[in-house]
Design a protein around this motif. Structure first.
Motif, PDB file in Angstrom:
ATOM      1  N   THR A  17     113.962 130.883  49.764  1.00  0.00           N
ATOM      2  CA  THR A  17     112.752 131.680  50.001  1.00  0.00           C
ATOM      3  C   THR A  17     113.065 133.121  49.649  1.00  0.00           C
ATOM      4  N   PHE A  18     112.176 133.740  48.855  1.00  0.00           N
ATOM      5  CA  PHE A  18     112.380 135.135  48.473  1.00  0.00           C
ATOM      6  C   PHE A  18     111.030 135.823  48.326  1.00  0.00           C
ATOM      7  N   THR A  19     111.066 137.127  48.453  1.00  0.00           N
ATOM      8  CA  THR A  19     109.869 137.956  48.387  1.00  0.00           C
ATOM      9  C   THR A  19     109.945 138.847  47.160  1.00  0.00           C
ATOM     10  N   VAL A  20     108.851 138.918  46.424  1.00  0.00           N
ATOM     11  CA  VAL A  20     108.781 139.788  45.254  1.00  0.00           C
ATOM     12  C   VAL A  20     107.601 140.740  45.400  1.00  0.00           C
ATOM     13  N   ALA A  21     107.748 141.912  44.828  1.00  0.00           N
ATOM     14  CA  ALA A  21     106.661 142.885  44.749  1.00  0.00           C
ATOM     15  C   ALA A  21     106.376 143.108  43.276  1.00  0.00           C
ATOM     16  N   ALA A  22     105.121 142.939  42.885  1.00  0.00           N
ATOM     17  CA  ALA A  22     104.768 143.027  41.465  1.00  0.00           C
ATOM     18  C   ALA A  22     103.656 144.042  41.246  1.00  0.00           C
ATOM     19  N   GLU A  23     103.694 144.653  40.078  1.00  0.00           N
ATOM     20  CA  GLU A  23     102.616 145.541  39.661  1.00  0.00           C
ATOM     21  C   GLU A  23     102.520 145.487  38.148  1.00  0.00           C
ATOM     22  N   LYS A  24     101.355 145.825  37.655  1.00  0.00           N
ATOM     23  CA  LYS A  24     101.131 145.820  36.217  1.00  0.00           C
ATOM     24  C   LYS A  24     100.521 147.161  35.843  1.00  0.00           C
ATOM     25  N   ILE A  25     101.067 147.770  34.807  1.00  0.00           N
ATOM     26  CA  ILE A  25     100.611 149.075  34.332  1.00  0.00           C
ATOM     27  C   ILE A  25     100.191 148.930  32.879  1.00  0.00           C
ATOM     28  N   GLU A  26      99.063 149.511  32.523  1.00  0.00           N
ATOM     29  CA  GLU A  26      98.629 149.569  31.122  1.00  0.00           C
ATOM     30  C   GLU A  26      98.642 151.021  30.673  1.00  0.00           C
ATOM     31  N   ALA A  27      98.953 151.209  29.409  1.00  0.00           N
ATOM     32  CA  ALA A  27      98.926 152.551  28.828  1.00  0.00           C
ATOM     33  C   ALA A  27      97.924 152.554  27.682  1.00  0.00           C
ATOM     34  N   ASP A  28      97.169 153.658  27.570  1.00  0.00           N
ATOM     35  CA  ASP A  28      96.234 153.770  26.444  1.00  0.00           C
ATOM     36  C   ASP A  28      96.958 154.335  25.223  1.00  0.00           C
ATOM     37  N   SER A  29      96.215 154.605  24.172  1.00  0.00           N
ATOM     38  CA  SER A  29      96.814 155.012  22.902  1.00  0.00           C
ATOM     39  C   SER A  29      97.548 156.353  22.963  1.00  0.00           C
ATOM     40  N   ILE A  30      97.272 157.169  23.975  1.00  0.00           N
ATOM     41  CA  ILE A  30      97.985 158.453  24.087  1.00  0.00           C
ATOM     42  C   ILE A  30      98.970 158.461  25.260  1.00  0.00           C
ATOM     43  N   GLY A  31      99.221 157.275  25.811  1.00  0.00           N
ATOM     44  CA  GLY A  31     100.254 157.157  26.829  1.00  0.00           C
ATOM     45  C   GLY A  31      99.793 157.335  28.265  1.00  0.00           C
ATOM     46  N   VAL A  36      96.637 148.135  36.822  1.00  0.00           N
ATOM     47  CA  VAL A  36      95.614 147.104  36.653  1.00  0.00           C
ATOM     48  C   VAL A  36      96.040 145.895  37.481  1.00  0.00           C
ATOM     49  N   PRO A  37      95.084 145.081  37.901  1.00  0.00           N
ATOM     50  CA  PRO A  37      95.446 143.909  38.698  1.00  0.00           C
ATOM     51  C   PRO A  37      96.342 142.954  37.909  1.00  0.00           C
ATOM     52  N   MET A  38      97.362 142.454  38.563  1.00  0.00           N
ATOM     53  CA  MET A  38      98.233 141.464  37.942  1.00  0.00           C
ATOM     54  C   MET A  38      97.842 140.094  38.475  1.00  0.00           C
ATOM     55  N   ASN A  39      97.725 139.137  37.586  1.00  0.00           N
ATOM     56  CA  ASN A  39      97.406 137.757  37.933  1.00  0.00           C
ATOM     57  C   ASN A  39      97.950 136.890  36.798  1.00  0.00           C
ATOM     58  N   ASP A  40      99.280 136.877  36.656  1.00  0.00           N
ATOM     59  CA  ASP A  40      99.932 136.298  35.489  1.00  0.00           C
ATOM     60  C   ASP A  40     100.861 135.154  35.880  1.00  0.00           C
TER      61      ASP A  40
END
Length: 118
Positions: A17-31, A36-40
């Motif tokens: 049993t283990f716990t993970v913390a996840a996040e998702k970041i998007e960058a636009d064309s100028i950085g 954004v919600p992660m559901n992957d």
């Protein structure tokens, strides 16, 4: 990822049993970045044996899990004593790191005191 907890079961199997913390970041064309919600679907693995050249060892378990933003707990059963747990063990996802940061938080060694003999 926090330290995995390992529980011996009958017949030589182990519950991990283990716990993970996840996040998702998007960058636009100028950085400019934004969360954004992660559901992957992401590979989750439990391994045994030595880690060699970035390979986390022999897989005891390797399956895709639905990983969402935030903290979640994952429990799997493996047939033998594990030595490490990994999220995205083959680095299929892009992960932003600082240039001086060579560590990875995707692979965690299982401590001897967590129930696994070595």
């Amino acid at each position: 990822m926090k330290q995995p907890q390992v529980e011996p079961l009958s017949g030589g199997a182990y519950r991990v049993t283990f716990t993970v913390a996840a996040e998702k970041i998007e960058a636009d064309s100028i950085g400019r970045e934004r969360a954004v919600p992660m559901n992957d679907l992401v590979d989750v693995g439990v391994f045994t044996g030595p880690s060699v050249d970035g390979n986390p060892g022999q897989p005891l378990y390797l399956q895709k899990h639905r990983i969402r933003s935030g903290t979640q707990t994952i429990t799997v059963t493996v047939p033998r004593a594990p030595t490490r747990v990994a999220i995205d063990p083959h680095h299929k996802l892009i992960e932003r790191k600082l240039s001086f940061d060579t560590s990875t938080n995707n692979v965690v060694e299982i401590a001897r005191s967590s129930g696994t003999p070595r």
